[in-house]
Write a protein that holds these residues in place. Structure first.
Motif, PDB file in Angstrom:
ATOM      1  N   GLN A 105       4.802  13.825   2.733  1.00 38.49           N
ATOM      2  CA  GLN A 105       5.039  12.656   3.576  1.00 38.49           C
ATOM      3  C   GLN A 105       4.363  11.445   2.927  1.00 38.49           C
ATOM      4  N   VAL A 106       5.167  10.416   2.683  1.00 36.95           N
ATOM      5  CA  VAL A 106       4.668   9.200   2.025  1.00 36.95           C
ATOM      6  C   VAL A 106       4.847   8.017   2.987  1.00 36.95           C
ATOM      7  N   VAL A 107       3.772   7.200   3.136  1.00 33.63           N
ATOM      8  CA  VAL A 107       3.825   6.008   3.983  1.00 33.63           C
ATOM      9  C   VAL A 107       3.613   4.792   3.096  1.00 33.63           C
ATOM     10  N   LEU A 108       4.633   3.909   3.047  1.00 36.87           N
ATOM     11  CA  LEU A 108       4.578   2.698   2.235  1.00 36.87           C
ATOM     12  C   LEU A 108       4.594   1.464   3.144  1.00 36.87           C
ATOM     13  N   ASP A 109       3.762   0.472   2.801  1.00 39.61           N
ATOM     14  CA  ASP A 109       3.817  -0.834   3.459  1.00 39.61           C
ATOM     15  C   ASP A 109       4.534  -1.793   2.510  1.00 39.61           C
ATOM     16  N   ARG A 133       6.610  -0.794   7.648  1.00 43.60           N
ATOM     17  CA  ARG A 133       5.845   0.442   7.381  1.00 43.60           C
ATOM     18  C   ARG A 133       6.856   1.584   7.312  1.00 43.60           C
ATOM     19  N   SER A 178       0.845  -1.205   0.000  1.00 47.24           N
ATOM     20  CA  SER A 178       0.000   0.000   0.000  1.00 47.24           C
ATOM     21  C   SER A 178       0.885   1.261   0.000  1.00 47.24           C
ATOM     22  N   GLY A 179       0.230   2.363  -0.328  1.00 45.93           N
ATOM     23  CA  GLY A 179       0.900   3.671  -0.284  1.00 45.93           C
ATOM     24  C   GLY A 179       1.518   4.132  -1.584  1.00 45.93           C
ATOM     25  N   ASN A 180       1.520   3.282  -2.611  1.00 48.67           N
ATOM     26  CA  ASN A 180       2.141   3.651  -3.883  1.00 48.67           C
ATOM     27  C   ASN A 180       1.096   4.052  -4.912  1.00 48.67           C
ATOM     28  N   ASP A 181       0.248   4.992  -4.488  1.00 50.83           N
ATOM     29  CA  ASP A 181      -0.859   5.383  -5.366  1.00 50.83           C
ATOM     30  C   ASP A 181      -0.364   6.099  -6.628  1.00 50.83           C
ATOM     31  N   THR A 233       7.934   5.301   6.486  1.00 55.70           N
ATOM     32  CA  THR A 233       7.463   6.685   6.347  1.00 55.70           C
ATOM     33  C   THR A 233       8.591   7.520   5.725  1.00 55.70           C
TER      34      THR A 233
END
Length: 433
Positions: free
Chosen positions: A400-404, A423, A370-373, A425
């Motif tokens: 600020q980008v949050v990637l799982d 996770r 998730s997080g890579n929109d 950030t």
């Protein structure tokens, strides 16, 4: 025939009585001579020659080559004047006067010289100057003139280089002057250089040259169109890369300014991040963790794991397999933070992920859960147990980008499938440095 002195080339005698108009003026008769002519009174010239007649007073002798008349004293070859001598080239006449020609009898019986110049009884050309002599006179020209064809003509001194630089001829004279940058010496002919720098014509530096001067400017200035004034040089207009952030022009120089959260580096142009966490210049509480990133910082609150996860360390939450609520959930969630410069060039490897525990017969799959929109990232597997997060598109900050980032473990031998998550950030800075 006249002899040629000093072995010089002689030309036939010129008959001035024929060639010069009105060579002798008044009641004077012209008698040609070798290299000149005589002017004699006609009343004396017409009388017959007598050997016993006393010698005629000095006649006026005109020599055109000399430029003015002179007194001619004829020599009698053989040292005598009698009948055995050679007859002179001019007639001798008997005079009843007690004084010779050119003199007048005074009351005391002496003979006084007649000043023909003062009495205006001379026969000089109007352009000539009369100079009285004993028993006669001579005709000459004033300074600045020379005698040509019986006339006094102006000498063009400028033609003969009397002046070092500029010359202006005038009747009977001349005047010298100098070019700009020079002054006339006391001799009124030569010129000397003027040191214009003594008058301080330049706003900065001055260099004297021969006949002129040159102005130069201090560093950071340039010479204006007038050649003497120095104007400030706007170094900031030369290049947008002079300073890493912003350039401010100053008189004769410039300075670089960095945005908040940075300071100017030792080179005076680069911007270096100001680490607020190391310096203590932050607002984080003792319970929080200060995290520094490019151009700023953030205060991280203590980790709080959401059920059914429980905290196993200050940055890791775990969901036990024995807990039915953890089914289909990641076994662990590991929290990580990193910073990224805005507009960083791509592609760029920014984060690595690998399995810490290996099981026989198992293999691993790495992916962005998730997080890579915006599709700015992708996972590239580098081995069977590791992968690298790659930045594929530049990201502009601040952001600020949050990637799982998920690592899936598959073991077909024991029919096991599980996952772990990091996770991540990412704090993207506002500036590209």
């Amino acid at each position: 025939m006249q002899e040629c002195p000093y072995q010089l080339l002689c030309i036939p005698d010129v008959d001035e009585c024929r060639t010069l108009p009105d060579a002798c003026r008044g009641d004077m008769h012209c008698v040609n001579q070798n290299g000149g002519y005589l002017c004699l009174p006609r009343s004396l010239y017409n009388q017959p020659y007598r050997p016993d007649t006393p010698a005629l007073p000095n006649p006026v002798y005109q020599d055109p080559s000399a430029g003015f008349p002179d007194t001619f004293l004829p020599a009698v070859p053989g040292g005598g004047g009698g009948r055995g001598g050679v007859e002179p080239s001019y007639p001798r006449v008997r005079s009843t006067a007690q004084c010779i020609l050119g003199y007048t009898l005074a009351e005391d019986g002496t003979c006084n010289d007649i000043d023909e110049c003062e009495t205006n009884s001379h026969h000089c050309n109007p352009t000539q100057v009369c100079i009285n002599t004993s028993g006669g006179y001579t005709c000459s020209c004033t300074e600045g003139y020379w005698l040509i064809g019986g006339q006094c003509q102006d000498i063009d001194e400028c033609r003969y280089g009397y002046c070092q630089q500029l010359c202006a001829n005038a009747p009977g004279s001349y005047s010298c002057s100098c070019n700009p940058g020079f002054i006339l010496n006391p001799d009124s002919r030569t010129c000397q250089d003027v040191d214009e720098c003594e008058d301080e014509p330049c706003s900065h530096g001055c260099f004297n040259t021969y006949g002129s001067f040159m102005c130069n400017c201090d560093e950071g200035f340039e010479l204006a169109a007038d050649g003497t004034t120095c104007i400030d040089l706007d170094e900031c207009s030369f290049s947008e890369f002079l300073c890493q952030h912003r350039c401010v022009n100053t008189p004769g120089s410039f300075s670089c300014i960095c945005p908040p959260g940075y300071y100017v580096f030792e080179d005076g142009r680069s911007c270096e991040d100001f680490n607020e966490c190391d310096t203590g210049n932050n607002t984080c509480t003792t319970a929080q963790v200060c995290f520094n990133f490019q151009g700023g910082y953030t205060c991280l609150d203590p980790l709080q794991c959401r059920p059914p996860y429980v905290e196993v360390s200050d940055n890791q939450c775990m969901c036990s397999a024995e807990n039915p609520a953890c089914r289909d959930k990641a076994f662990t969630i590991l929290y990580r933070h990193m910073d990224l410069s805005s507009g960083r060039s791509v592609p760029a490897d920014i984060f690595q992920m690998q399995a810490t525990t290996r099981y026989p017969g198992a293999f691993y799959i790495f992916q962005i859960k998730s997080g890579n929109d915006g599709r700015e990232f992708y996972m590239r597997q580098t081995s069977n147990v590791s992968a690298t997060l790659v930045l594929s598109r530049p990201i502009k900050g601040p952001k600020q980008v949050v990637l799982d980032l998920e690592m899936v473990t598959v073991n077909n031998v024991i029919n096991f499938r599980g996952s772990s998550i990091i996770r991540l950030t990412i704090f993207v800075s506002e500036h590209p440095f």
